[in-house]
Design a protein around this motif. Structure first.
Motif, PDB file in Angstrom:
ATOM      1  N   GLN A   1      38.248  45.727  22.845  1.00  0.00           N
ATOM      2  CA  GLN A   1      38.995  44.707  23.037  1.00  0.00           C
ATOM      3  C   GLN A   1      39.515  44.615  24.444  1.00  0.00           C
TER       4      GLN A   1
ATOM      5  N   GLN B   1      41.768  42.300  27.128  1.00  0.00           N
ATOM      6  CA  GLN B   1      42.624  40.880  27.506  1.00  0.00           C
ATOM      7  C   GLN B   1      42.710  40.609  28.948  1.00  0.00           C
TER       8      GLN B   1
ATOM      9  N   TYR C   1      32.739  47.367  31.694  1.00  0.00           N
ATOM     10  CA  TYR C   1      32.462  45.887  31.402  1.00  0.00           C
ATOM     11  C   TYR C   1      31.846  45.291  32.694  1.00  0.00           C
TER      12      TYR C   1
ATOM     13  N   ALA D   1      35.915  36.483  32.914  1.00  0.00           N
ATOM     14  CA  ALA D   1      35.545  36.907  31.673  1.00  0.00           C
ATOM     15  C   ALA D   1      34.898  38.091  31.633  1.00  0.00           C
TER      16      ALA D   1
ATOM     17  N   TYR E   1      29.346  36.293  27.896  1.00  0.00           N
ATOM     18  CA  TYR E   1      30.749  36.780  27.720  1.00  0.00           C
ATOM     19  C   TYR E   1      31.381  36.616  26.825  1.00  0.00           C
ATOM     20  N   GLU E   2      32.150  37.965  26.383  1.00  0.00           N
ATOM     21  CA  GLU E   2      32.694  38.125  25.116  1.00  0.00           C
ATOM     22  C   GLU E   2      34.442  37.806  25.055  1.00  0.00           C
ATOM     23  N   TYR E   3      34.965  38.116  26.393  1.00  0.00           N
ATOM     24  CA  TYR E   3      36.260  37.941  26.378  1.00  0.00           C
ATOM     25  C   TYR E   3      36.714  36.915  27.728  1.00  0.00           C
ATOM     26  N   TRP E   4      37.763  36.022  27.378  1.00  0.00           N
ATOM     27  CA  TRP E   4      38.102  35.276  28.371  1.00  0.00           C
ATOM     28  C   TRP E   4      39.398  35.101  28.591  1.00  0.00           C
TER      29      TRP E   4
END
Length: 124
Positions: free
Chosen positions: A1, A3, A32, A97, A111-114
């Motif tokens: 995860q 953020q 990442y 992202a 992209y998984e996280y924003w």
């Protein structure tokens, strides 16, 4: 995860510069790939710049090539977007992202996280 929290947006005159920052949480930040995307009202989200996990691979949207530079600091869990010679058409919300892949993707769908975004306004 992961953020992501963007900062550095604001209002600037055409020809000016801004530096956007994105702070990331997580102990595996270096694994990442990261991207900056932007979205103007009524427009689709578009790639601004992307950087792979080793920073050896970078991609830029055609409209920002030669003006913007993406960089990352894995020790600080940060990614930056230096924007020079800003134009009114650069006005948009800018998003950071992340996706856990070696090579940077140019597609927002990958992209998984924003982050929540930061607003950039360029006035003529």
């Amino acid at each position: 995860q992961v953020q992501l929290v963007e900062s550095g947006g604001g209002s600037v005159r055409a020809g000016g510069s801004l530096r956007l920052s994105c702070a990331a949480s997580g102990r595996t930040f270096s694994t990442y790939s990261l991207g900056w995307f932007r979205q103007a009202p009524g427009m689709e989200r578009e790639l601004v710049a992307a950087i792979g996990w080793s920073a050896s691979t970078k991609h830029y949207g055609d409209s920002v090539k030669g003006r913007f530079d993406i960089s990352r600091d894995n020790a600080q869990n940060m990614v930056y977007l230096q924007m020079n010679n800003l134009k009114p058409e650069d006005t948009a919300d800018y998003y950071c992202a992340a996706v856990r892949t070696v090579c940077a993707s140019t597609s927002a769908r990958d992209y998984e996280y924003w982050g929540q975004g930061t607003q950039v306004t360029v006035v003529s």
